[in-house]
Design a protein around this motif. Structure first.
Motif, PDB file in Angstrom:
ATOM      1  N   GLY A 295       0.791  -1.223   0.000  1.00  0.00           N
ATOM      2  CA  GLY A 295       0.000   0.000   0.000  1.00  0.00           C
ATOM      3  C   GLY A 295       0.821   1.271   0.000  1.00  0.00           C
ATOM      4  N   ARG A 296       2.115   1.144   0.154  1.00  0.00           N
ATOM      5  CA  ARG A 296       2.946   2.345   0.215  1.00  0.00           C
ATOM      6  C   ARG A 296       4.304   2.081  -0.432  1.00  0.00           C
ATOM      7  NH1 ARG A 296       2.880   0.418   5.672  1.00  0.00           N
ATOM      8  NH2 ARG A 296       4.945  -0.167   6.476  1.00  0.00           N
ATOM      9  N   SER A 297       5.003   3.162  -0.703  1.00  0.00           N
ATOM     10  CA  SER A 297       6.351   3.095  -1.243  1.00  0.00           C
ATOM     11  C   SER A 297       7.316   3.642  -0.193  1.00  0.00           C
ATOM     12  CB  SER A 297       6.421   3.901  -2.550  1.00  0.00           C
ATOM     13  OG  SER A 297       7.674   3.752  -3.174  1.00  0.00           O
ATOM     14  N   GLN A 298       8.397   4.250  -0.631  1.00  0.00           N
ATOM     15  CA  GLN A 298       9.336   4.964   0.217  1.00  0.00           C
ATOM     16  C   GLN A 298       9.875   6.136  -0.597  1.00  0.00           C
ATOM     17  OE1 GLN A 298      12.291   2.215   1.960  1.00  0.00           O
ATOM     18  NE2 GLN A 298      11.341   2.571   3.946  1.00  0.00           N
TER      19      GLN A 298
ATOM     20  N   ASN B 281       3.520  17.351  -3.369  1.00  0.00           N
ATOM     21  CA  ASN B 281       3.204  15.977  -2.954  1.00  0.00           C
ATOM     22  C   ASN B 281       3.381  15.755  -1.467  1.00  0.00           C
ATOM     23  OD1 ASN B 281       3.945  15.732  -5.992  1.00  0.00           O
ATOM     24  ND2 ASN B 281       2.966  13.783  -5.494  1.00  0.00           N
ATOM     25  N   ARG B 282       2.692  14.717  -1.014  1.00  0.00           N
ATOM     26  CA  ARG B 282       2.748  14.283   0.379  1.00  0.00           C
ATOM     27  C   ARG B 282       2.953  12.772   0.413  1.00  0.00           C
ATOM     28  NH1 ARG B 282      -3.687  14.299   2.194  1.00  0.00           N
ATOM     29  NH2 ARG B 282      -4.459  13.133   0.393  1.00  0.00           N
ATOM     30  N   TYR B 283       3.256  12.250   1.589  1.00  0.00           N
ATOM     31  CA  TYR B 283       3.302  10.804   1.775  1.00  0.00           C
ATOM     32  C   TYR B 283       1.903  10.280   2.079  1.00  0.00           C
ATOM     33  CZ  TYR B 283       8.391  11.016   1.703  1.00  0.00           C
ATOM     34  OH  TYR B 283       9.697  11.199   1.316  1.00  0.00           O
ATOM     35  N   TRP B 284       1.689   9.011   1.764  1.00  0.00           N
ATOM     36  CA  TRP B 284       0.341   8.439   1.806  1.00  0.00           C
ATOM     37  C   TRP B 284       0.456   6.931   1.922  1.00  0.00           C
ATOM     38  CZ3 TRP B 284      -4.453  10.384   2.239  1.00  0.00           C
ATOM     39  CH2 TRP B 284      -5.559   9.644   1.793  1.00  0.00           C
ATOM     40  N   ASP B 285      -0.634   6.272   2.201  1.00  0.00           N
ATOM     41  CA  ASP B 285      -0.753   4.817   2.104  1.00  0.00           C
ATOM     42  C   ASP B 285      -2.177   4.530   1.691  1.00  0.00           C
ATOM     43  OD1 ASP B 285      -1.240   1.982   2.837  1.00  0.00           O
ATOM     44  OD2 ASP B 285       0.721   2.080   3.794  1.00  0.00           O
ATOM     45  N   ASP B 286      -2.358   3.565   0.823  1.00  0.00           N
ATOM     46  CA  ASP B 286      -3.699   3.262   0.333  1.00  0.00           C
ATOM     47  C   ASP B 286      -4.587   2.625   1.397  1.00  0.00           C
ATOM     48  OD1 ASP B 286      -3.080   4.284  -2.152  1.00  0.00           O
ATOM     49  OD2 ASP B 286      -2.450   2.345  -2.965  1.00  0.00           O
ATOM     50  N   ARG B 287      -4.003   2.169   2.481  1.00  0.00           N
ATOM     51  CA  ARG B 287      -4.776   1.523   3.537  1.00  0.00           C
ATOM     52  C   ARG B 287      -4.891   2.446   4.750  1.00  0.00           C
ATOM     53  NH1 ARG B 287      -1.445  -4.170   2.765  1.00  0.00           N
ATOM     54  NH2 ARG B 287      -2.508  -4.842   0.882  1.00  0.00           N
ATOM     55  N   ASP B 288      -5.992   2.313   5.484  1.00  0.00           N
ATOM     56  CA  ASP B 288      -6.189   3.119   6.689  1.00  0.00           C
ATOM     57  C   ASP B 288      -6.520   2.232   7.885  1.00  0.00           C
ATOM     58  OD1 ASP B 288      -8.740   2.318   6.035  1.00  0.00           O
ATOM     59  OD2 ASP B 288      -9.618   4.335   6.021  1.00  0.00           O
ATOM     60  N   THR B 289      -5.802   1.133   7.968  1.00  0.00           N
ATOM     61  CA  THR B 289      -5.927   0.177   9.069  1.00  0.00           C
ATOM     62  C   THR B 289      -4.576   0.096   9.782  1.00  0.00           C
ATOM     63  OG1 THR B 289      -5.337  -1.596   7.532  1.00  0.00           O
ATOM     64  CG2 THR B 289      -7.688  -1.194   7.884  1.00  0.00           C
ATOM     65  N   PRO B 290      -4.520  -0.517  10.950  1.00  0.00           N
ATOM     66  CA  PRO B 290      -3.215  -0.671  11.611  1.00  0.00           C
ATOM     67  C   PRO B 290      -2.233  -1.406  10.705  1.00  0.00           C
ATOM     68  CG  PRO B 290      -4.999  -1.275  13.115  1.00  0.00           C
ATOM     69  CD  PRO B 290      -5.617  -1.097  11.761  1.00  0.00           C
ATOM     70  N   ARG B 291      -0.982  -1.003  10.747  1.00  0.00           N
ATOM     71  CA  ARG B 291       0.036  -1.706   9.968  1.00  0.00           C
ATOM     72  C   ARG B 291       0.140  -3.155  10.448  1.00  0.00           C
ATOM     73  NH1 ARG B 291       5.042   1.382  11.597  1.00  0.00           N
ATOM     74  NH2 ARG B 291       3.710   1.776  13.400  1.00  0.00           N
ATOM     75  N   ASP B 292       0.208  -4.088   9.523  1.00  0.00           N
ATOM     76  CA  ASP B 292       0.307  -5.499   9.904  1.00  0.00           C
ATOM     77  C   ASP B 292       1.498  -5.743  10.823  1.00  0.00           C
ATOM     78  OD1 ASP B 292      -1.695  -5.690   7.938  1.00  0.00           O
ATOM     79  OD2 ASP B 292      -1.038  -7.722   7.405  1.00  0.00           O
ATOM     80  N   GLU B 293       2.633  -5.138  10.492  1.00  0.00           N
ATOM     81  CA  GLU B 293       3.879  -5.395  11.208  1.00  0.00           C
ATOM     82  C   GLU B 293       3.979  -4.651  12.531  1.00  0.00           C
ATOM     83  OE1 GLU B 293       4.756  -1.724   8.732  1.00  0.00           O
ATOM     84  OE2 GLU B 293       3.444  -3.491   8.640  1.00  0.00           O
TER      85      GLU B 293
END
Length: 525
Positions: A185-188, A247-259
Motif C-alpha cells: 500500500g505504500r512506497s518509500q 506531494n505528500r506521503y500516503w498509504d492506500d490503507r487506513d488500518t493498523p500496519r500489519d507489522e
C-alpha cells in the motif's frame, strides 16, 4: 527498442499479494493483540506450514475447545524466521573496510529461498537486506547500500539489484516499501532516479534503459493530479490554492500496519481523532522512511498527534523534482522531444512551488509545509539539505542552508536528524542516520561547502569506527556523541547489520583514505 526487463516477469513464482491481516483475519488479530510474539513483525514474516485457508479453518474449528493454546497453535502451523545457523562473526584482524566487504554475502538473500505462500514477495534475482529483523529488501535503504556495493566491487549483486527494482515497478506499478505483501500500500522516498545514474556509472546499463520504469513510478506518485481543483488533495498529490502541484506521503490503507498492529491500535486509542485517520498517518509516516519523527507530530511527545498526510515534505518534493529532471533528460536522450519539454517544465514548476511554499526567507532554510493549516512547519530537520543533494537550490539558498546547518544541526558525531530531543522517536535527536549524513555531505559538496561536508564526514566516521572497535558491529543508527551507548527510540530494539550504514561508510572510507577509521579493527578498543 524492446524492454530489456520483460523476460523477468515470467521467471518469478506467483506472489501472495494478500497481507497477513487479510489472509488470516481473526487469527491474525488474536495473535497480534494477544502479543504471541514480543515483536509484531515476527508473525507477519512467518512461513505457513500448510495452505493458509486450511490454517484459518483449523483455527476456527479449534479455538473454542477447552484448553486451547494460541501460541502452540501458531508454532504448529507456522515457521518463524530464524537467522542462518552460520551467523556472521567478526574477524578481529579485519579492518572496517574488510569487515563490510565480508558482510555483503551474509546480508544477501536468494530467490530460491523464498518460503511458499508467505508474505515475502518473490524477486527474480539475489538482493541485499538491511539485517536484524529486516529480512526483506527495502526501497530507499537499497540506494545507500548500493553505494557501498559499488566500492566493494560487487558488480554482479548491483546488476541483480537493478533488475529487481525494474521488476517491482513493472509488476506492481511502484516500488513497495519492501518486498512484503503488507508493504504494497505504500512506497518509500522515490530514489529510483538516483539509482539509474548509479547503474550507468557502474556500467550495468544505460540510465535511459529505465525510462519506462521511471515514467511508471512518476505516474504512481502523481495519480489523480490532473483532475484536482485548487485546494484539493488526492492520494499523494495536493493542488495548492495558486494551482501549483506538490506531494505528500500516503498509504492506500487506513488500518493498523500489519507489522505493528498492536502498537498502532494503542496509538490510535490515545488520540481524539478517528482511528482510521491515525492509522493512515502512521502508514504515511512509514512511507516517508522517517518512522517516526517529531516532524510529523503536532505534539513532539505524543505519537498519537501524527499528521503526516497534512504535511508537504521538503525531501519528498525534492526527490520528485529530481525524478522529473531525470525523465526530461532521458526522454531527450531517447529522442522524445515533447516529453523532454513537458517534464522539464514540470520540474521548473515544482521548483517554483517549493520556493514559494517550502523555503523560509526569514530562516534561510527549507521547511516542511502544513497545507491544511497553510503555514510552514517551524521544526528544522536534516531534510533541509535534500534540495542541495538534488541540485535544486540556488547558490544563495545553499549558502544560507549551510550556515544554519553548521549552527544548529552539526553534532559531535555528524549531522543531527532534528533539533528535538524529547520525542522518544528514533528519527530525532540524539540519533544520527547514515543516509542523512550522505545526502548532507554530497549536497554541501555540490555547492562548494567542502569544509562543512568534511566536518560531517569526519565526525560520522569517528562515531561508526568507535562503536566498531568496541563491539565489532555496524548499526542501524547512532547516538551522535563519541563513546556513547546505543541509540534508542522508536518501536523496536536497535538493529545491527546494517545495510545502509555499511554502504555509506564504505563509500566515505574510499573517498577519505587518510581518515583514521580506515585503520581501526573489530573489537580492538
Amino acid at each position: 527498442m524492446g524492454d530489456p526487463f520483460a523476460a523477468q516477469l515470467s521467471k518469478v513464482s506467483p506472489a501472495d499479494t494478500l497481507a497477513p491481516s487479510e489472509r488470516y483475519q481473526e487469527l491474525f488479530v488474536d495473535v497480534q493483540m494477544g502479543r504471541v510474539f514480543p515483536d509484531s513483525k515476527t508473525f507477519v514474516d512467518c512461513a505457513p506450514l500448510m495452505h493458509p485457508e486450511r490454517i484459518l479453518n483449523n483455527y476456527r474449528e479449534q479455538r473454542g475447545e477447552p484448553g486451547f493454546d494460541l501460541k502452540a497453535f501458531v508454532m504448529e502451523h507456522f515457521s518463524p524466521f530464524e537467522l542462518p545457523a552460520d551467523e556472521f562473526v567478526a574477524n578481529p584482524d579485519d579492518t572496517l573496510v574488510q569487515h563490510i566487504d565480508r558482510l555483503w554475502a551474509f546480508l544477501t538473500r536468494h530467490p530460491q529461498d523464498h518460503p511458499e505462500r508467505s508474505s515475502l514477495l518473490p524477486l527474480p534475482h539475489d538482493y541485499v537486506v538491511p539485517g536484524g529483523r529486516f529480512t526483506e529488501m527495502y526501497y530507499w535503504d537499497s540506494y545507500f547500500t548500493m553505494l557501498g556495493l559499488e566500492e566493494s566491487g560487487e558488480k554482479k549483486l548491483l546488476t541483480a539489484t537493478a533488475d529487481n527494482f525494474a521488476y517491482l515497478i513493472d509488476t506492481y506499478g511502484h516500488v513497495p516499501n519492501g518486498n512484503r505483501s503488507y508493504y504494497l500500500g505504500r512506497s518509500q522516498p522515490p530514489v529510483f532516479a538516483l539509482m539509474t545514474d548509479l547503474f550507468e556509472e557502474c556500467g550495468i546499463r544505460r540510465a535511459s534503459d529505465y525510462l519506462p520504469q521511471l515514467q511508471k513510478e512518476y505516474a504512481f506518485w502523481m495519480d489523480g493530479a490532473d483532475f484536482l481543483r485548487s485546494g484539493d488533495a488526492h492520494r499523494r498529490c495536493v493542488r495548492m490554492s495558486c494551482g501549483a502541484l506538490l506531494n505528500r506521503y500516503w498509504d492506500d490503507r487506513d488500518t493498523p500496519r500489519d507489522e505493528s498492529y498492536l502498537e498502532d491500535v494503542e496509538t490510535a486509542h490515545e488520540s481524539d481523532r478517528p482511528a482510521h485517520q491515525v492509522y493512515r498517518d502512521l502508514r504515511a509516516g512509514a512511507e516517508s522512511g522517517w518512522d517516526f519523527s517529531s516532524r510529523w507530530l503536532d505534539d513532539s511527545g505524543a505519537l498519537s498527534s501524527i499528521r503526516t498526510t497534512c504535511i508537504l515534505p521538503i525531501d519528498l518534493n525534492a526527490f520528485l523534482y529530481r525524478l522529473e529532471r531525470q525523465i526530461a533528460r532521458l526522454s531527450e536522450v531517447r529522442g522524445h522531444d515533447h516529453a523532454a519539454r513537458e517534464f522539464a517544465e514540470r520540474a521548473e514548476a515544482r521548483r517554483a512551488a517549493i520556493d514559494r511554499y517550502l523555503w523560509s526567507e526569514e530562516d534561510g532554510v527549507y521547511h516542511d509545509y502544513d497545507w491544511e493549516h497553510a503555514c510552514l512547519r517551524s521544526n528544522l530537520t536534516a531534510a533541509t539539505l535534500t534540495p542541495l543533494f538534488v541540485r535544486m537550490a540556488s547558490e544563495d539558498q545553499a549558502r544560507r542552508v549551510a550556515e544554519v546547518v553548521r549552527a544548529r544541526l552539526l553534532a559531535p558525531g555528524g549531522l543531527s536528524t532534528t533539533e528535538v530531543s524529547d520525542s522518544g522517536e528514533q528519527w530525532d535527536r540524539p540519533n544520527g542516520w547514515a543516509p542523512l549524513q550522505w545526502m548532507g555531505i554530497r549536497g554541501l559538496q555540490y555547492y562548494g561547502h567542502e569544509d562543512l561536508a568534511r566536518e560531517i564526514e569526519t565526525r560520522w566516521l569517528e562515531i561508526v569506527s568507535d562503536l566498531f572497535e568496541r563491539e565489532s558491529k555496524l548499526m542501524e543508527k547512532y547516538v551522535l556523541k563519541p563513546g556513547s551507548g546505543h541509540a534508542g527510540g522508536g518501536e523496536y530494539p536497535l538493529q545491527d547489520g546494517f545495510g545502509w550504514t555499511n554502504g555509506i561508510t564504505r563509500k566515505l572510507l574510499q573517498e577519505d583514505p587518510q581518515h583514521p577509521a580506515n585503520r581501526c579493527h573489530a573489537g580492538r578498543c
